[in-house]
Motif scaffolding. Structure first.
Motif, PDB file in Angstrom:
ATOM      1  N   GLU A  97      29.374  37.598 -52.728  1.00 25.00           N
ATOM      2  CA  GLU A  97      29.021  36.096 -52.893  1.00 25.00           C
ATOM      3  C   GLU A  97      28.264  35.712 -54.071  1.00 25.00           C
ATOM      4  OE1 GLU A  97      27.875  34.368 -49.220  1.00 25.00           O
ATOM      5  OE2 GLU A  97      29.778  34.728 -48.169  1.00 25.00           O
ATOM      6  N   MET A  98      27.146  36.564 -54.230  1.00 28.40           N
ATOM      7  CA  MET A  98      26.495  36.441 -55.478  1.00 28.40           C
ATOM      8  C   MET A  98      27.219  36.806 -56.636  1.00 28.40           C
ATOM      9  SD  MET A  98      22.952  38.442 -56.591  1.00 28.40           S
ATOM     10  CE  MET A  98      23.936  39.791 -57.026  1.00 28.40           C
ATOM     11  N   TRP A  99      27.933  37.829 -56.558  1.00 28.14           N
ATOM     12  CA  TRP A  99      28.838  38.276 -57.904  1.00 28.14           C
ATOM     13  C   TRP A  99      29.697  36.974 -58.098  1.00 28.14           C
ATOM     14  CZ3 TRP A  99      34.046  38.824 -58.380  1.00 28.14           C
ATOM     15  CH2 TRP A  99      34.661  39.790 -59.779  1.00 28.14           C
ATOM     16  N   VAL A 100      30.652  36.454 -57.279  1.00 26.51           N
ATOM     17  CA  VAL A 100      31.514  35.387 -57.509  1.00 26.51           C
ATOM     18  C   VAL A 100      30.634  34.281 -58.038  1.00 26.51           C
ATOM     19  CG1 VAL A 100      32.963  33.845 -56.266  1.00 26.51           C
ATOM     20  CG2 VAL A 100      32.926  36.170 -55.481  1.00 26.51           C
ATOM     21  N   HIS A 101      29.710  33.832 -57.606  1.00 22.76           N
ATOM     22  CA  HIS A 101      28.722  32.819 -58.101  1.00 22.76           C
ATOM     23  C   HIS A 101      28.344  33.055 -59.693  1.00 22.76           C
ATOM     24  CE1 HIS A 101      25.960  29.517 -58.300  1.00 22.76           C
ATOM     25  NE2 HIS A 101      25.018  30.271 -58.722  1.00 22.76           N
ATOM     26  N   GLU A 102      28.187  34.339 -59.802  1.00 20.51           N
ATOM     27  CA  GLU A 102      27.591  34.562 -61.269  1.00 20.51           C
ATOM     28  C   GLU A 102      29.040  34.578 -62.338  1.00 20.51           C
ATOM     29  OE1 GLU A 102      24.909  34.928 -62.361  1.00 20.51           O
ATOM     30  OE2 GLU A 102      23.861  34.688 -60.429  1.00 20.51           O
ATOM     31  N   ILE A 103      29.981  35.195 -61.648  1.00 18.05           N
ATOM     32  CA  ILE A 103      31.288  35.248 -62.521  1.00 18.05           C
ATOM     33  C   ILE A 103      31.708  33.931 -62.825  1.00 18.05           C
ATOM     34  CG2 ILE A 103      33.100  35.752 -60.695  1.00 18.05           C
ATOM     35  CD1 ILE A 103      32.639  37.743 -63.923  1.00 18.05           C
ATOM     36  N   VAL A 148      38.613  36.927 -53.351  1.00 17.49           N
ATOM     37  CA  VAL A 148      37.579  37.669 -52.961  1.00 17.49           C
ATOM     38  C   VAL A 148      36.511  36.896 -52.272  1.00 17.49           C
ATOM     39  CG1 VAL A 148      35.527  39.049 -53.861  1.00 17.49           C
ATOM     40  CG2 VAL A 148      37.695  39.307 -55.005  1.00 17.49           C
ATOM     41  N   LEU A 149      36.226  35.695 -52.711  1.00 19.25           N
ATOM     42  CA  LEU A 149      35.160  34.960 -51.969  1.00 19.25           C
ATOM     43  C   LEU A 149      35.579  34.551 -50.637  1.00 19.25           C
ATOM     44  CD1 LEU A 149      32.541  33.420 -51.922  1.00 19.25           C
ATOM     45  CD2 LEU A 149      33.512  31.244 -52.967  1.00 19.25           C
ATOM     46  N   ILE A 206      26.524  42.824 -44.160  1.00 20.76           N
ATOM     47  CA  ILE A 206      26.009  41.568 -44.472  1.00 20.76           C
ATOM     48  C   ILE A 206      25.759  41.768 -45.633  1.00 20.76           C
ATOM     49  CG2 ILE A 206      24.038  40.010 -44.194  1.00 20.76           C
ATOM     50  CD1 ILE A 206      24.418  40.629 -40.969  1.00 20.76           C
ATOM     51  N   ASP A 207      24.680  42.926 -46.273  1.00 19.27           N
ATOM     52  CA  ASP A 207      24.441  43.051 -47.671  1.00 19.27           C
ATOM     53  C   ASP A 207      25.516  43.102 -48.555  1.00 19.27           C
ATOM     54  OD1 ASP A 207      21.728  42.974 -46.725  1.00 19.27           O
ATOM     55  OD2 ASP A 207      21.639  45.120 -46.736  1.00 19.27           O
ATOM     56  N   TYR A 208      26.531  43.763 -48.257  1.00 13.63           N
ATOM     57  CA  TYR A 208      27.589  43.721 -49.143  1.00 13.63           C
ATOM     58  C   TYR A 208      28.391  42.659 -49.254  1.00 13.63           C
ATOM     59  CZ  TYR A 208      32.285  45.191 -51.090  1.00 13.63           C
ATOM     60  OH  TYR A 208      33.278  45.207 -51.548  1.00 13.63           O
TER      61      TYR A 208
END
Length: 341
Positions: A125-131, A168-169, A118-120
């Protein structure tokens, strides 16, 4: 539990009793004791033993029959210790306690790894949002300076990066489709045109002829997920198209109980030995080795999502002739009739 297995398990106990009785019998014969007395002694000796073994066997047979019945009717076998009945005899009670303790340890172990997963996923998802922010900024800069041919090539590569980021998302969410879907009426024509427009530059750059015909069907599905699936298939058709005379056609047909969206190309095709494995995770096949840059995730994700959405996915292909992909939607008059995911 079979009776021969039980007797085999009690073999040492029976042999020891038989040897002791045999020694006593020989001694009594030596001292002249009558055979009637020896027979009565044998009955007194072995009758309680046999009675005990019969009762004990019935008890164990019932216990193991209960275990086999639970296991046979249980899909998730690891829940088995929680469904065991409370036993009155010591061995069964102790065995149940051990199984439940093992089960508790396994739950804690699974929870630990589930929390990591879940953490991963949250990080991805956070990384995708930021990128997405720098990608959007880059595309805006390109739009303002699109006269340069080099900039146009950069724009093409940015679009590919955006596609991989989206993959990825969706991969991170693919195990929880049922938590992130809305089944509603979808116009296939609009979805197909949206995906074609998204890949229009690749169609132009590779000079691929597009044929759209008879796409006026309405289906019930989640628009976001089905758009992703269709985009992966179109991207594959473009990637493996021929250098000259490439054609991609999209059409829909109505069958008795379904609507079939057909995406067909005249590209390089797929080897017969690879066709049954194209939906396997990470499988790239012969084309992946020749063309390179293949992750083996696109069709895997498509199949996984289709299965969860209750949509069929079939693929047919011949080398140097092309590939046909069929997305099969169940025909539904109302949303309530659609497959319960």
């Amino acid at each position: 539990m079979k009776i021969r297995d039980y007797i085999k398990d009690k073999g040492v106990f029976l042999i020891v009793n038989f040897i002791i009785f045999l020694v006593i019998t020989i001694s009594m014969i030596f001292y002249g004791v009558s055979f009637i007395f020896i027979f009565i002694l044998g009955c007194i000796w072995f009758l309680p033993i046999i009675s005990y073994m019969v009762i004990d066997y019935i008890k164990f047979k019932r216990y193991f029959a209960n275990i086999e019945s639970i296991l046979e009717n249980l899909d998730k076998k690891f829940l088995f210790p929680e469904l065991l009945d409370k036993e009155t005899f010591g061995v069964g009670e102790k065995f149940n306690e051990v199984l439940k303790e093992i089960s508790r340890g396994m739950y804690e172990h699974l929870k630990y790894y589930k929390d990591i997963q879940i953490d991963y996923r949250e990080y991805i998802e956070m990384w995708v949002h930021e990128i997405k922010t720098p990608i959007a900024s880059t595309k805006l800069l390109i739009e303002n300076n699109n006269s340069n041919e080099t900039v146009k090539k950069i724009d093409n590569q940015i679009n590919k990066i955006e596609g991989f980021v989206e993959q990825v998302l969706y991969y991170s969410r693919s195990d929880d489709v049922e938590k992130d879907y809305i089944i509603k009426e979808i116009d296939l024509n609009e979805v197909v045109k949206g995906v074609i427009k998204r890949n229009s530059r690749d169609f132009i750059n590779k000079k691929i002829k597009l044929k759209l015909e008879n796409i006026y069907e309405t289906v019930y599905c989640d628009s976001k997920w089905i758009e992703f699936i269709l985009n992966q298939i179109i991207v594959n058709a473009i990637k493996y198209s021929k250098n000259k005379g490439a054609i991609i056609s999209v059409k829909s047909i109505e069958l008795n109980n379904s609507i079939v969206l057909i995406i067909e190309d005249n590209g390089v095709g797929i080897e017969e030995r690879d066709i049954l494995r194209v939906f396997e995770k990470g499988f790239t096949g012969e084309n992946g080795r020749i063309f390179g840059k293949s992750t083996g995730l696109g069709l895997y994700l498509c199949k996984k999502m289709c299965d969860r959405l209750g949509v069929g996915l079939e693929i047919k292909s011949k080398v140097d002739k092309g590939t046909e992909v069929n997305i099969i939607f169940p025909k539904c008059k109302v949303i309530a009739e659609c497959k319960d995911i």
